[in-house]
Design an enzyme around this catalytic site. Structure first.
Site, mmCIF file in Angstrom:
data_model
loop_
_atom_site.group_PDB
_atom_site.id
_atom_site.type_symbol
_atom_site.label_atom_id
_atom_site.label_comp_id
_atom_site.label_asym_id
_atom_site.label_seq_id
_atom_site.Cartn_x
_atom_site.Cartn_y
_atom_site.Cartn_z
ATOM 1 N N ASP A 8 0.890 -1.159 0.000
ATOM 2 C CA ASP A 8 0.000 0.000 0.000
ATOM 3 C C ASP A 8 0.936 1.219 0.000
ATOM 4 O O ASP A 8 2.121 1.101 0.334
ATOM 5 C CB ASP A 8 -0.872 -0.033 1.262
ATOM 6 C CG ASP A 8 -1.674 1.237 1.420
ATOM 7 O OD1 ASP A 8 -2.357 1.626 0.463
ATOM 8 O OD2 ASP A 8 -1.590 1.861 2.501
ATOM 9 N N ASP A 10 0.000 5.139 0.840
ATOM 10 C CA ASP A 10 -0.197 6.148 1.889
ATOM 11 C C ASP A 10 -0.143 5.511 3.277
ATOM 12 O O ASP A 10 -0.960 4.653 3.604
ATOM 13 C CB ASP A 10 -1.570 6.831 1.716
ATOM 14 C CG ASP A 10 -1.728 7.502 0.357
ATOM 15 O OD1 ASP A 10 -0.813 8.216 -0.061
ATOM 16 O OD2 ASP A 10 -2.786 7.299 -0.278
ATOM 17 N N GLY A 46 -7.242 3.595 3.228
ATOM 18 C CA GLY A 46 -7.389 2.484 2.287
ATOM 19 C C GLY A 46 -8.579 2.576 1.357
ATOM 20 O O GLY A 46 -8.578 1.937 0.319
ATOM 21 N N ARG A 49 -11.580 7.759 -2.678
ATOM 22 C CA ARG A 49 -11.874 9.170 -2.380
ATOM 23 C C ARG A 49 -13.363 9.376 -2.068
ATOM 24 O O ARG A 49 -13.719 10.039 -1.093
ATOM 25 C CB ARG A 49 -11.472 10.022 -3.586
ATOM 26 C CG ARG A 49 -11.382 11.499 -3.292
ATOM 27 C CD ARG A 49 -10.939 12.262 -4.526
ATOM 28 N NE ARG A 49 -9.653 11.808 -5.050
ATOM 29 C CZ ARG A 49 -9.168 12.119 -6.247
ATOM 30 N NH1 ARG A 49 -9.847 12.913 -7.042
ATOM 31 N NH2 ARG A 49 -7.990 11.660 -6.651
ATOM 32 N N SER A 116 -5.158 5.200 -4.198
ATOM 33 C CA SER A 116 -4.995 6.608 -4.600
ATOM 34 C C SER A 116 -4.774 6.819 -6.085
ATOM 35 O O SER A 116 -3.906 6.201 -6.701
ATOM 36 C CB SER A 116 -3.834 7.232 -3.832
ATOM 37 O OG SER A 116 -3.638 8.564 -4.288
ATOM 38 N N ASN A 118 -3.621 9.526 -7.039
ATOM 39 C CA ASN A 118 -2.430 10.382 -7.063
ATOM 40 C C ASN A 118 -1.136 9.565 -6.961
ATOM 41 O O ASN A 118 -0.053 10.137 -6.821
ATOM 42 C CB ASN A 118 -2.485 11.391 -5.920
ATOM 43 C CG ASN A 118 -3.593 12.419 -6.132
ATOM 44 O OD1 ASN A 118 -3.578 13.149 -7.118
ATOM 45 N ND2 ASN A 118 -4.572 12.457 -5.234
ATOM 46 N N ASP A 170 -1.638 -0.508 6.042
ATOM 47 C CA ASP A 170 -1.882 0.191 7.311
ATOM 48 C C ASP A 170 -3.375 0.423 7.536
ATOM 49 O O ASP A 170 -3.755 1.160 8.446
ATOM 50 C CB ASP A 170 -1.142 1.543 7.344
ATOM 51 C CG ASP A 170 -1.779 2.557 6.421
ATOM 52 O OD1 ASP A 170 -2.222 2.155 5.321
ATOM 53 O OD2 ASP A 170 -1.867 3.737 6.794
HETATM 54 C C1 BG6 Z 1 -5.748 5.710 0.038
HETATM 55 C C2 BG6 Z 1 -5.893 6.500 1.309
HETATM 56 O O1 BG6 Z 1 -4.414 5.298 -0.117
HETATM 57 O O2 BG6 Z 1 -6.125 6.491 -1.090
HETATM 58 C C3 BG6 Z 1 -7.325 7.002 1.421
HETATM 59 O O3 BG6 Z 1 -5.570 5.680 2.415
HETATM 60 C C4 BG6 Z 1 -7.683 7.835 0.184
HETATM 61 O O4 BG6 Z 1 -7.473 7.762 2.606
HETATM 62 C C5 BG6 Z 1 -7.479 6.964 -1.052
HETATM 63 O O5 BG6 Z 1 -9.019 8.279 0.257
HETATM 64 C C6 BG6 Z 1 -7.781 7.700 -2.351
HETATM 65 O O6 BG6 Z 1 -6.788 8.656 -2.598
HETATM 66 P P1 BG6 Z 1 -6.859 9.782 -3.703
HETATM 67 O O7 BG6 Z 1 -5.463 10.362 -3.710
HETATM 68 O O8 BG6 Z 1 -7.199 9.124 -5.012
HETATM 69 O O9 BG6 Z 1 -7.893 10.748 -3.281
HETATM 70 MG MG MG Z 2 -2.604 3.266 3.557
#
Ligand code: BG6
Ligand code: MG
Length: 216
Positions: A8, A10, A46, A49, A116, A118, A170
């Site tokens: 994972d 973040d 995890g 969004r 994510s 991102n 996590d």
């Molecule tokens: C996960 C985070 O890795 O990514 C979440 O733990 C988050 O809290 C999710 O909402 C989505 O991320 P993003 O960057 O696409 O908004």
């Molecule tokens: Mg995480």
């Protein structure tokens, strides 16, 4: 012996979990929600969004349309992305680089399995983009953890069976996703007490992976 570690992102590799929290907190403040806390944020770990947004909106009686929800999620993402501007290799969590180097020596493949969207930007900014054999992220998936989709796509990209992979997570949603996908699960940080995990450690740095049977 397992053949790959799926990480994972973040809160496992990078400190961006805290930046997610701060961005959601800022959105909550804008909406007049004063009761959004770190405990709520633990459940956001995890999950996608939009699923994370729903956890914020549980705290208000105001009803938002789907279109408004998309706008709110976009607003949070703008705040979050702005906070990533200064992100660098210094924001990698302790022990991450050493663990990746250990896996390379053992010829164990590495992948990312993150919700994510991102992910590419974060890997680029922290300088670890080329450390992974496969990347599976929110841009590849339609289902949020605890669905195993993101990890199954990672395994598929690696050309491996789920049983040959171990996931490091996590979040409780992520540990559940790994087990739903038939993989081993290592829980770190906020997920450390998850009873479904096969292995537990406070962090990658404190995990005695050199003596773990997964890698023997
Ligand atoms: C996960 C985070 O890795 O990514 C979440 O733990 C988050 O809290 C999710 O909402 C989505 O991320 P993003 O960057 O696409 O908004
Ligand atoms: Mg995480």
């Amino acid at each position: 012996m397992i053949k790959a570690v799926i990480f994972d992102l973040d809160g496992v590799l990078v400190t961006t979990d805290e930046l997610h929290y701060l961005a959601w907190k800022s959105l909550a403040d804008d909406l007049g929600i004063t009761t959004f806390t770190k405990e709520d944020n633990v459940r956001q770990r995890g999950v996608s969004r939009m699923a994370s947004l729903e956890i914020v909106l549980e705290k208000t009686p105001t009803k938002y349309t789907d279109e408004q929800k998309l706008e709110l999620a976009e607003k949070k993402n703008t705040i979050y992305v702005k906070s990533l501007e200064g992100l660098s290799a210094e924001d990698l969590l302790p022990g991450v680089k050493d663990f990746i180097a250990f896996l390379k020596v053992k010829s164990i493949k590495t992948a990312i399995g993150s919700a994510s969207k991102n992910t590419p930007m974060i890997l680029e900014k922290t300088g670890i983009k080329y450390d992974f054999d496969a990347i599976s992220c929110g841009l590849d998936t339609t289902k949020s953890k605890p669905d195993p989709e993101v990890f199954l796509i990672a395994a598929q990209k690696l050309g491996l069976k789920p049983t040959e992979c171990v996931v490091i997570e996590d979040s409780d949603a992520g540990i559940q996703a790994a087990k739903n996908g038939g993989m081993y699960a290592v829980a770190v940080g906020a997920a450390m007490n998850n009873p479904l995990a096969d292995y537990k450690a406070e962090s990658i740095d404190s995990w005695d992976y050199r003596n773990c049977d997964l890698f023997m």
